[in-house]
Design an enzyme around this catalytic site. Structure first.
Site, short mmCIF file in Angstrom:
data_model
loop_
_atom_site.label_atom_id
_atom_site.label_comp_id
_atom_site.label_asym_id
_atom_site.label_seq_id
_atom_site.Cartn_x
_atom_site.Cartn_y
_atom_site.Cartn_z
N THR A 187 0.82 -1.21 0.00
CA THR A 187 0.00 0.00 0.00
C THR A 187 0.85 1.26 0.00
O THR A 187 0.68 2.15 -0.84
CB THR A 187 -0.93 0.00 1.23
N VAL B 74 5.75 7.18 12.40
CA VAL B 74 4.85 7.65 13.45
C VAL B 74 3.79 8.56 12.86
O VAL B 74 4.10 9.55 12.19
CB VAL B 74 5.61 8.41 14.56
N ILE C 106 1.18 12.88 9.28
CA ILE C 106 1.44 14.04 10.13
C ILE C 106 2.94 14.17 10.33
O ILE C 106 3.59 13.24 10.80
CB ILE C 106 0.78 13.88 11.52
N GLU D 222 -6.13 -5.54 10.89
CA GLU D 222 -5.60 -6.76 10.30
C GLU D 222 -6.43 -7.96 10.75
O GLU D 222 -7.22 -7.89 11.69
CB GLU D 222 -4.14 -6.96 10.73
N LYS E 208 5.46 3.48 18.50
CA LYS E 208 5.47 4.90 18.11
C LYS E 208 5.79 5.80 19.29
O LYS E 208 6.53 6.78 19.16
CB LYS E 208 4.11 5.26 17.49
#
Length: 436
Positions: free
Chosen positions: A13, A132, A136, A190, A205
């Site tokens: 993706t 992360v 953003i 998932e 993260k």
């Protein structure tokens, strides 16, 4: 015009999104850099699989070693995930003098200390903005934008799957298992959702954010991690009635005796901006001693948003790769010899207010027993709500909000409460975070 050549590991993706951005934004990139970016080679697991991205003119291989050993590749972009083969390939790329861009939060959180040291030894850059909060640019914001500040704390909704589930559980008739199934059908979760709903993804993260905020080494194994699978529709409903939203937060803060690193559900007052972050969106708040509270909001996953951060990292590498190492932004924002191996404080030492929900036999004297146990632990009840249980007519549901108390003291009280013969089920506890 000079051309910088990229080698791509993975065409899933995000890999497909990266190819699309580089193909469709060439002119804009040229304007920013004064150079061209060209994808020279892509390694993918199955060469026969259909591809959404246009790979015309790009060499394709199922041999990942070809990418990291390719003589013309300047920057290796790792988008395959995992901490085994990906780590080996990145190490080889670094040793070959190639710069690296990755979106692999698990790899950075668990092995970043050694990878950054290796990169410094070989005078190459490792960028990881996409690891992360997807699209953003929070790494750059905290590491560079807030560099004039001593960051006191940060908190974030940094897993879109968990946030989507908690948002949808507000709908009538929804519960965790039903909403999780929908999230899986929509591709937000998932088939095995453990990393998302149990907080492991967010802990990876948070490890990275805490390191760049405080100048401490990456310490994933020290993060307290708790998931959202025990949150019920009743908890969501009670939170709303009390003026809160339940969010799955990653939080890091400075304490007198070290640092707190934790991921867990939290009740956040509706008046706080973070409480209004819904669906699959992400948000991170950081508090600097000069700037005060700042907040960064946007899409935390997906082909376009994450690939946007990947390509921005590639652009940054090209801008900085020819500069002396001392003039570059350090990987974790602090000079390598200034990173601290700082103590991480146990969750038992954290002090906050709590929401407590329990099912008890509904007869005289039960409430007195409960309040006595809490009082013996110096815990005050600041709000109490009771309603008949929908599961058992002879029971009542009790909801309590406590004063601020140390977690270790609350745990002792909850252990004593659970021994009461009138207690009919496991006691639910959610920490309250005002983020102020």
């Amino acid at each position: 015009m000079k051309t910088v050549k990229i080698g791509l590991l993975g065409l899933g993706t995000v890999g497909g999104g990266t190819v699309d951005i580089i193909n469709n934004t060439k002119h804009e990139i040229q304007r920013r850099l004064g150079q061209n970016i060209e994808i020279a080679i892509i390694a993918m697991r199955d060469l026969n699989r259909s591809r959404s991205a246009d790979t015309a003119g790009i060499q394709l291989t199922d041999n990942t070693a070809e990418v990291v050993n390719h003589p013309d590749v300047d920057i290796v972009v790792e988008l395959m995930g995992g901490t085994g083969l990906a780590k080996e390939l990145i190490e080889t790329a670094i040793q070959n003098g190639k710069h690296v861009v990755t979106a692999n939060k698990a790899l950075i959180a668990e092995h970043g200390n050694s990878l950054f040291a290796l990169a410094q030894k070989h005078n190459v850059i490792v960028n990881y903005e996409a690891a992360v909060a997807g699209g953003i640019p929070v790494i750059k914001a905290v590491r560079e934008g807030l560099a004039a500040n001593k960051i006191e704390w940060l908190a974030g909704i940094i897993n879109g799957t968990g946030n989507y589930i908690l948002t949808e559980m507000k709908e009538p008739g929804a519960d965790f298992s039903k909403v999780l199934k929908v999230a899986q059908e929509l591709g937000y979760a998932e088939a095995d959702p453990t990393f998302d709903v149990e907080g492991i993804d967010a802990a990876h993260k948070l490890t990275i954010l805490a390191s760049i905020a405080f100048g401490i080494e990456l310490q994933f194994d020290k993060v307290y991690t708790e998931g959202i699978s025990k949150i019920s529709a009743d908890d969501i409903r009670f939170a709303e009635q009390l003026g809160y939203e339940i969010k799955h937060l990653g939080m890091a803060s400075r304490l007198e005796n070290g640092y707190s690193l934790r991921v867990h559900p939290a009740m956040v007052p509706k008046t706080v901006l973070m409480a209004n972050v819904s669906g699959v969106m992400n948000a991170v708040m950081a508090y600097g001693d000069h700037v005060g509270p700042t907040m960064y909001y946007g899409p935390g996953a997906g082909a376009g948003p994450t690939a946007s951060s990947v390509v921005a990292d590639v652009i940054d590498v090209i801008r900085w790769k020819d500069q002396p190492q001392a003039d570059r932004v350090p990987a974790l924002g602090f000079a390598a010899d200034q990173l601290q191996s700082a103590p991480v404080v146990s969750i038992e030492e954290i002090e906050t207010s709590y929401y407590i929900r329990c099912f008890v036999e509904d007869h005289a004297g039960v409430l007195v027993k409960i309040t006595t146990i809490l009082a013996d632990s110096n815990i005050n009840i600041e709000h109490l709500y009771q309603e008949p249980s929908t599961q058992k007519p002879s029971d009542a549901t009790l909801v309590m909000i406590t004063n601020k108390v140390k977690e270790s003291e609350l745990n002792l009280a909850l252990s004593a409460l659970s021994q009461l013969k009138e207690m009919d089920a496991e006691i639910m506890r959610i920490r309250i975070e005002t983020l102020g």
